[in-house]
Design a protein around this motif. Structure first.
Motif, PDB file in Angstrom:
ATOM      1  N   LEU A 186       0.824  -1.206   0.000  1.00 18.70           N
ATOM      2  CA  LEU A 186       0.000   0.000   0.000  1.00 18.70           C
ATOM      3  C   LEU A 186       0.858   1.256   0.000  1.00 18.70           C
ATOM      4  O   LEU A 186       0.541   2.240  -0.686  1.00 18.70           O
ATOM      5  CB  LEU A 186      -0.927   0.000   1.213  1.00 18.70           C
ATOM      6  CG  LEU A 186      -2.109  -0.962   1.159  1.00 18.70           C
ATOM      7  CD1 LEU A 186      -2.790  -1.059   2.514  1.00 18.70           C
ATOM      8  CD2 LEU A 186      -3.122  -0.505   0.109  1.00 18.70           C
ATOM      9  N   GLN A 187       1.949   1.240   0.767  1.00 15.20           N
ATOM     10  CA  GLN A 187       2.852   2.387   0.785  1.00 15.20           C
ATOM     11  C   GLN A 187       3.471   2.608  -0.593  1.00 15.20           C
ATOM     12  O   GLN A 187       3.555   3.748  -1.069  1.00 15.20           O
ATOM     13  CB  GLN A 187       3.953   2.178   1.826  1.00 15.20           C
ATOM     14  CG  GLN A 187       3.485   2.304   3.263  1.00 15.20           C
ATOM     15  CD  GLN A 187       4.612   2.029   4.243  1.00 15.20           C
ATOM     16  OE1 GLN A 187       5.375   1.083   4.078  1.00 15.20           O
ATOM     17  NE2 GLN A 187       4.712   2.837   5.271  1.00 15.20           N
ATOM     18  N   GLU A 188       3.895   1.522  -1.230  1.00 16.61           N
ATOM     19  CA  GLU A 188       4.502   1.629  -2.555  1.00 16.61           C
ATOM     20  C   GLU A 188       3.489   2.117  -3.578  1.00 16.61           C
ATOM     21  O   GLU A 188       3.794   2.976  -4.425  1.00 16.61           O
ATOM     22  CB  GLU A 188       5.066   0.267  -2.969  1.00 16.61           C
ATOM     23  CG  GLU A 188       5.816   0.284  -4.292  1.00 16.61           C
ATOM     24  CD  GLU A 188       6.403  -1.072  -4.637  1.00 16.61           C
ATOM     25  OE1 GLU A 188       6.680  -1.294  -5.826  1.00 16.61           O
ATOM     26  OE2 GLU A 188       6.573  -1.906  -3.721  1.00 16.61           O
ATOM     27  N   ALA A 189       2.257   1.583  -3.510  1.00 17.98           N
ATOM     28  CA  ALA A 189       1.219   2.007  -4.451  1.00 17.98           C
ATOM     29  C   ALA A 189       0.853   3.469  -4.239  1.00 17.98           C
ATOM     30  O   ALA A 189       0.656   4.227  -5.200  1.00 17.98           O
ATOM     31  CB  ALA A 189      -0.015   1.120  -4.278  1.00 17.98           C
ATOM     32  N   THR A 190       0.757   3.876  -2.959  1.00 22.01           N
ATOM     33  CA  THR A 190       0.423   5.269  -2.665  1.00 22.01           C
ATOM     34  C   THR A 190       1.512   6.206  -3.161  1.00 22.01           C
ATOM     35  O   THR A 190       1.234   7.275  -3.717  1.00 22.01           O
ATOM     36  CB  THR A 190       0.225   5.463  -1.144  1.00 22.01           C
ATOM     37  OG1 THR A 190      -0.801   4.589  -0.698  1.00 22.01           O
ATOM     38  CG2 THR A 190      -0.155   6.898  -0.825  1.00 22.01           C
ATOM     39  N   ARG A 211       3.964  12.446   1.738  1.00 27.27           N
ATOM     40  CA  ARG A 211       4.511  11.097   1.626  1.00 27.27           C
ATOM     41  C   ARG A 211       3.734  10.086   2.459  1.00 27.27           C
ATOM     42  O   ARG A 211       3.433   8.981   1.998  1.00 27.27           O
ATOM     43  CB  ARG A 211       5.981  11.106   2.086  1.00 27.27           C
ATOM     44  CG  ARG A 211       6.924  11.825   1.156  1.00 27.27           C
ATOM     45  CD  ARG A 211       7.231  11.006  -0.092  1.00 27.27           C
ATOM     46  NE  ARG A 211       7.868   9.749   0.231  1.00 27.27           N
ATOM     47  CZ  ARG A 211       9.169   9.585   0.418  1.00 27.27           C
ATOM     48  NH1 ARG A 211       9.973  10.634   0.340  1.00 27.27           N
ATOM     49  NH2 ARG A 211       9.673   8.403   0.685  1.00 27.27           N
ATOM     50  N   ALA A 212       3.386  10.428   3.713  1.00 25.36           N
ATOM     51  CA  ALA A 212       2.728   9.473   4.619  1.00 25.36           C
ATOM     52  C   ALA A 212       1.222   9.659   4.664  1.00 25.36           C
ATOM     53  O   ALA A 212       0.460   8.691   4.547  1.00 25.36           O
ATOM     54  CB  ALA A 212       3.323   9.600   6.021  1.00 25.36           C
ATOM     55  N   LEU A 213       0.777  10.898   4.812  1.00 22.93           N
ATOM     56  CA  LEU A 213      -0.655  11.129   5.031  1.00 22.93           C
ATOM     57  C   LEU A 213      -1.549  10.770   3.846  1.00 22.93           C
ATOM     58  O   LEU A 213      -2.714  10.410   4.061  1.00 22.93           O
ATOM     59  CB  LEU A 213      -0.885  12.591   5.442  1.00 22.93           C
ATOM     60  CG  LEU A 213      -0.243  13.006   6.771  1.00 22.93           C
ATOM     61  CD1 LEU A 213      -0.650  14.427   7.142  1.00 22.93           C
ATOM     62  CD2 LEU A 213      -0.609  12.050   7.892  1.00 22.93           C
ATOM     63  N   PRO A 214      -1.088  10.851   2.582  1.00 25.30           N
ATOM     64  CA  PRO A 214      -1.976  10.428   1.494  1.00 25.30           C
ATOM     65  C   PRO A 214      -2.402   8.965   1.567  1.00 25.30           C
ATOM     66  O   PRO A 214      -3.370   8.568   0.911  1.00 25.30           O
ATOM     67  CB  PRO A 214      -1.123  10.676   0.233  1.00 25.30           C
ATOM     68  CG  PRO A 214      -0.239  11.810   0.610  1.00 25.30           C
ATOM     69  CD  PRO A 214       0.110  11.548   2.056  1.00 25.30           C
ATOM     70  N   LEU A 215      -1.709   8.166   2.390  1.00 27.86           N
ATOM     71  CA  LEU A 215      -2.123   6.774   2.583  1.00 27.86           C
ATOM     72  C   LEU A 215      -3.556   6.707   3.099  1.00 27.86           C
ATOM     73  O   LEU A 215      -4.282   5.743   2.835  1.00 27.86           O
ATOM     74  CB  LEU A 215      -1.161   6.092   3.567  1.00 27.86           C
ATOM     75  CG  LEU A 215      -1.357   4.590   3.825  1.00 27.86           C
ATOM     76  CD1 LEU A 215      -1.175   3.788   2.543  1.00 27.86           C
ATOM     77  CD2 LEU A 215      -0.380   4.120   4.892  1.00 27.86           C
ATOM     78  N   ILE A 216      -3.989   7.738   3.830  1.00 31.07           N
ATOM     79  CA  ILE A 216      -5.361   7.796   4.345  1.00 31.07           C
ATOM     80  C   ILE A 216      -6.364   7.749   3.193  1.00 31.07           C
ATOM     81  O   ILE A 216      -7.405   7.083   3.287  1.00 31.07           O
ATOM     82  CB  ILE A 216      -5.564   9.075   5.180  1.00 31.07           C
ATOM     83  CG1 ILE A 216      -4.703   9.016   6.436  1.00 31.07           C
ATOM     84  CG2 ILE A 216      -7.030   9.277   5.551  1.00 31.07           C
ATOM     85  CD1 ILE A 216      -4.682  10.308   7.212  1.00 31.07           C
ATOM     86  N   LEU A 217      -6.078   8.453   2.120  1.00 32.36           N
ATOM     87  CA  LEU A 217      -6.993   8.488   0.970  1.00 32.36           C
ATOM     88  C   LEU A 217      -7.158   7.099   0.363  1.00 32.36           C
ATOM     89  O   LEU A 217      -8.275   6.670   0.041  1.00 32.36           O
ATOM     90  CB  LEU A 217      -6.474   9.461  -0.085  1.00 32.36           C
ATOM     91  CG  LEU A 217      -6.192  10.905   0.365  1.00 32.36           C
ATOM     92  CD1 LEU A 217      -5.594  11.702  -0.794  1.00 32.36           C
ATOM     93  CD2 LEU A 217      -7.455  11.568   0.874  1.00 32.36           C
ATOM     94  N   VAL A 218      -6.039   6.398   0.222  1.00 37.75           N
ATOM     95  CA  VAL A 218      -6.082   5.063  -0.394  1.00 37.75           C
ATOM     96  C   VAL A 218      -6.826   4.084   0.503  1.00 37.75           C
ATOM     97  O   VAL A 218      -7.675   3.304   0.037  1.00 37.75           O
ATOM     98  CB  VAL A 218      -4.646   4.559  -0.674  1.00 37.75           C
ATOM     99  CG1 VAL A 218      -4.680   3.153  -1.274  1.00 37.75           C
ATOM    100  CG2 VAL A 218      -3.926   5.515  -1.618  1.00 37.75           C
ATOM    101  N   ILE A 219      -6.538   4.125   1.810  1.00 41.95           N
ATOM    102  CA  ILE A 219      -7.188   3.209   2.746  1.00 41.95           C
ATOM    103  C   ILE A 219      -8.687   3.478   2.799  1.00 41.95           C
ATOM    104  O   ILE A 219      -9.510   2.553   2.854  1.00 41.95           O
ATOM    105  CB  ILE A 219      -6.573   3.330   4.146  1.00 41.95           C
ATOM    106  CG1 ILE A 219      -5.108   2.884   4.128  1.00 41.95           C
ATOM    107  CG2 ILE A 219      -7.353   2.507   5.158  1.00 41.95           C
ATOM    108  CD1 ILE A 219      -4.910   1.449   3.686  1.00 41.95           C
ATOM    109  N   SER A 220      -9.073   4.748   2.789  1.00 38.99           N
ATOM    110  CA  SER A 220     -10.501   5.088   2.829  1.00 38.99           C
ATOM    111  C   SER A 220     -11.220   4.563   1.592  1.00 38.99           C
ATOM    112  O   SER A 220     -12.331   4.031   1.684  1.00 38.99           O
ATOM    113  CB  SER A 220     -10.673   6.602   2.928  1.00 38.99           C
ATOM    114  OG  SER A 220     -12.036   6.948   2.998  1.00 38.99           O
TER     115      SER A 220
END
Length: 421
Positions: free
Chosen positions: A72-76, A108-117
């Protein structure tokens, strides 16, 4: 077993006893507290912790989850590189003198929230997430006697946020008992949302092995602990097991609609986290500047972190932290309660090596895993007050008690985990 190991093993047991006793002393009606709730709640926590921490098959599943975090981190990052360029992890168009400072949290880190949501909304649309919620709700009903709406709301809090979970039982909020309403609020304070679960794991991955597995375990164990403490603080007059079953209906028309809604719904959360981080860190810095005017103690200036550490040191010692590390661990607990768990996890990840042992870092990972703080209280009152306007005054009145219950819950989980590691 030497004396030191024996005493270390007694610490978490003492902590559990003190937390339960404190909850009973603060109860609205001590005679209405059900012994079955206390015994079943502690037993369920201990069994869940044992299974989730020691069973080899579960450990293998946690390894898969860690691979998922990396994926998920790599995809984000692929998306952030496209949108934000080198700020989002792409190659810089110039030579960087300090590459260690190139990590930009917001991009770098916080956009992961968008993907998880977006993924959560998709899993909800495909009926996978509702199935998990119903399974956990069934477990709570069978063990703790938790009724339909509360059981479903408590189970949902493990996977979604404190404002999203009550939406699943919105029609029942107006008629829920005071005890059930408080139980729902406590579960919201004692767990974290799936949208930030992977984010916190990414922060801790360098200092806590299998971080996502431990954070997920913490959120799972916190649910029965929250219901137990809530049932002690605000007891139910009669069993709520005869309450009606609740359906979980998807609100999206298609998979693409789910992804779109999930993404757009996460944008305010992304912006709120950035804004709160800026303000809270600034306020801590301002407080430290003011405290720095006081005479130094022990050759070091007085700071908010040191004060919180002194206040919370006995508390974290009770859950299994050695006294030599209690001040540093107590500061983390204080930061989590006064500010929020995100800042506390960032502080935990940035502690100098040797400040906390590996065991203490793991215990604190569990003890910090909850939304119980003043900022979350505002969010909860706003959300629940809108869904059940007739009960807004009652919700406000239970607010500070829900923070106390949520904090005691995560401490209780930290003590339970300390028994098994």
């Amino acid at each position: 077993m030497d004396l030191q190991s024996f005493l270390t093993g007694l610490q978490p047991l003492l902590g559990l006893g003190v937390l339960i006793l404190l909850a009973w002393l603060l109860s609205e009606d001590r005679r209405a507290v059900r012994p079955r709730l206390i015994l079943a709640g502690i037993a369920l926590q201990l069994v869940m912790a044992l299974v989730l921490l020691k069973l080899p098959q579960v450990q293998d599943a946690f390894l898969v989850l860690n691979h998922m975090v990396l994926a998920l981190q790599e995809a984000t990052q692929t998306g952030t590189e496209l949108v934000f360029g080198y700020l989002g992890g792409g190659s810089a168009p110039f030579e960087t003198s300090y590459p260690q400072n190139s990590f930009v949290l917001a991009f770098r880190a916080l956009p992961l929230i968008l993907v998880i949501s977006a993924l959560s909304a998709l899993l909800f649309h495909w009926r996978i997430l509702p199935l998990l919620v119903r399974g956990f709700a069934w477990l709570l009903r069978r063990t703790l006697g938790t009724g339909g709406p509360l059981g479903l709301g408590a189970a949902a809090n493990v996977f979604v946020g404190m404002t999203e979970a009550p939406l699943l039982i919105r029609p029942y909020l107006a008629s829920m008992s005071r005890s059930a309403l408080f139980g729902l609020m406590t579960c919201g304070m004692a767990t974290i949302a799936g949208t930030v679960m992977f984010l916190y794991a990414s922060f801790l991955s360098g200092v806590v092995p299998d971080a996502i597995g431990h954070i997920l375990t913490a959120s799972l164990i916190n649910a029965p602990a929250a219901l137990t403490l809530a049932g002690i603080l605000v007891p139910e007059g009669a069993s709520a097991t005869d309450e009606p079953e609740v359906r979980i209906d998807a609100q999206t028309r298609s998979a693409m609609d789910a992804v779109t809604r999930g993404t757009l719904d996460a944008i305010p959360l992304w912006l709120n986290i950035m804004a709160m981080l800026i303000v809270m860190v600034a306020l801590v810095s301002l407080a430290n500047q003011l405290l720095g005017l006081l005479p130094a103690i022990g050759g070091e200036p007085v700071s908010a972190q040191r004060l919180l550490g002194w206040i919370m040191a006995p508390v974290v010692w009770l859950i299994g932290i050695p006294w030599s590390e209690a001040s540093a661990a107590g500061a983390l607990m204080g930061i989590k309660t006064v500010l929020n768990e995100l800042i506390a996890y960032l502080e935990l990840a940035g502690l100098p090596e040797g400040t906390l042992s590996e065991r203490s870092r793991l215990i604190m990972t569990y003890a910090l895993c909850g939304f119980a703080n003043l900022g979350s209280l505002g969010i909860m009152i706003g959300g629940l007050g809108t869904m059940a306007p007739a009960r807004r005054d009652e919700i406000v009145g239970l607010g500070m008690k829900s923070i106390l219950a949520g904090t005691m819950t995560t401490l209780m989980t930290g003590a339970v985990v300390a028994l098994w590691i």
